[in-house]
Design a protein around this motif. Structure first.
Motif: not given
Length: 474
Positions: A26-30
């Motif tokens: 799951s990719c972080p928001p940035e």
């Protein structure tokens, strides 16, 4: 030129969720806040919650890639050791590429100085989080697969509506890393924008015991698994039976493509089965041995022509390490002929399965034995294969020496590109009127994503554009 560099570590804490060999992260928001295969780099997009994904080329253990912004869309990237680059042609049109970093230019073996950009894949969370299963035979383990839409047996209104729009189904076969999730991402990224709603991508996962538990859509289903080490590596690519039943990987493929009919997909126009590396070995040998009804039965049956014209099926064989030759001849000092007796004595399995159709060899493959009998022998099987729609694609830069065994190394060529050329020339000699075609993809190494983006693949799979024969078509 603006580039963003993201470094993906082997472990990113709670963001990496294990799913056997093919975890997802799951990719972080940035980085967009979306989802990517765990060995990919996440890149942000203009839509929060959707990340674009860059593959990690085989052999790159530190996953560092570059997200490129200079295309104005944020839809391209470069792999490890490369940086975003651009230039202008005579018409002042920008040409985007990846350029090898200065401190990497003197390494051995040498890397190409310039490569094409990766088109970045964007996947919805359900595409990676759930592995679907296909019933191959009653009361037997099932085949795991990914889908760019939903499972083939989903009957909810939304799934049925999406299938109505499908005109092309591309079944993609992963390589020896069994990274089906990454192959799904790259295959989806390669679909032309105007065909995304009408193209379905399916990627089987030929699981091994090493892969551990899988997050299957139906957790009660037992999934097919193949021996990854004995008696040879990656037995699934040669049609071996699974270790938990007597079902062949090729039989599973037969059943999968037989599901792709106009009852399920009313507007279906074509089926493409494409594989790269070990997946290319799989598609080559499956197309040779399969007696599935998708081919229309025996090659000279009148019904065969009627059925095959109904939904055409094409096979793409890209950058395989070895081929199954159609007779005992090999290229020896530039001439196609039978090897000397001393060479055969030193490598007696050179023309047994997986390298040829003689009996014997290290791997027992009942599917292949039944196929030879059904075809009427090796000669008739070879004739049948020559009449099928098969495309070979070799990367221009896929020229690193490949060392495996004498059957490959001493009889098929120095590297994958040369082995592709030699096999195709042997096909020309045996069957001058065959239907097959071969292309060399310019500026392309041993990389499945770049193969899927190549002009040859785009033209042969999607009828898009023209093939630029910078290196040649044979």
């Amino acid at each position: 030129m603006i580039c963003r560099v993201w470094v993906t570590l082997v472990s990113v804490g709670a963001m990496v969720l294990s799913d056997g060999v093919a975890a997802w992260r799951s990719c972080p928001p940035e980085e967009g806040g979306g989802i990517c295969p765990d060995d990919n780099t996440c890149c942000p997009t203009s839509i929060q919650g959707i990340s674009a994904c860059i593959t990690r080329p085989k052999g790159q253990f530190v996953r560092k890639s570059v997200c490129c912004d200079d295309d104005g869309l944020g839809e391209t990237g470069c792999g490890p050791d490369y940086q975003c680059a651009s230039s202008s042609d005579w018409y002042e049109r920008k040409q985007f590429s990846c350029e090898l970093q200065d401190d990497k230019k003197n390494l051995t073996p040498a890397s190409p100085l310039r490569l094409p950009r990766y088109r970045l894949g964007r996947l919805h969370q359900g595409n990676l989080k759930h592995v679907h299963s296909l019933l191959v035979e009653l009361n037997a383990p099932q085949l795991a697969y990914y889908s760019s839409m939903t499972s083939l047996d989903a009957m909810d209104a939304a799934s049925v509506a999406r299938r109505v729009s499908v005109r092309t189904v591309v079944v993609v076969i992963h390589g020896s890393g069994r990274n089906a999730d990454d192959y799904l991402s790259c295959a989806v990224a390669s679909i032309p924008k105007n065909l995304r709603d009408s193209t379905l991508v399916l990627v089987p996962r030929f699981l091994a015991p090493d892969d551990g538990p899988v997050n299957a859509t139906d957790p009660t289903v037992n999934l097919l698994r193949w021996d990854e080490h004995y008696p040879i590596a990656h037995t699934w690519r040669y049609g071996a039976d699974a270790i938990n039943t007597t079902l062949s990987s090729y039989q599973a493929m037969d059943v999968l493509v037989e599901q792709l009919n106009r009852t399920l997909f009313p507007k279906l126009e074509r089926i493409v089965v494409a594989g790269h590396s070990a997946g290319g070995q799989f598609t080559h040998r499956w197309a040779l041995t399969s007696s599935s009804r998708v081919w229309g039965g025996h090659y000279n049956s009148p019904l065969s022509l009627a059925v095959s014209l109904q939904i055409p099926i094409r096979v793409v064989v890209a950058n395989p390490r070895s081929f199954c030759y159609l007779d005992g001849q090999r290229y020896v000092n530039g001439t196609l002929r039978l090897p000397e007796a001393a060479a055969i004595e030193a490598c007696p399995d050179y023309n047994t399965w997986e390298w040829g159709l003689d009996s014997g060899g290290p791997l027992k493959t009942p599917y292949k034995d039944r196929a030879l009998k059904a075809a009427g022998g090796a000669t008739q099987m070879a004739v049948r294969y020559a009449l099928r729609d098969v495309v070979y694609i070799a990367g221009e830069f896929d020229t690193l020496p490949v060392r495996a065994g004498c059957e490959d190394d001493d009889f098929q060529g120095l590297n994958r590109r040369q082995r592709s050329e030699f096999f195709f020339e042997s096909l020309n000699a045996l069957f001058p009127l065959h239907r097959h075609r071969r292309f060399v993809a310019p500026m392309t190494p041993h990389d499945h994503c770049l193969i899927f983006q190549s002009d040859a693949y785009q033209h042969e799979v999607y009828d898009e554009g023209t093939v630029h024969n910078d290196v040649g078509k044979k």
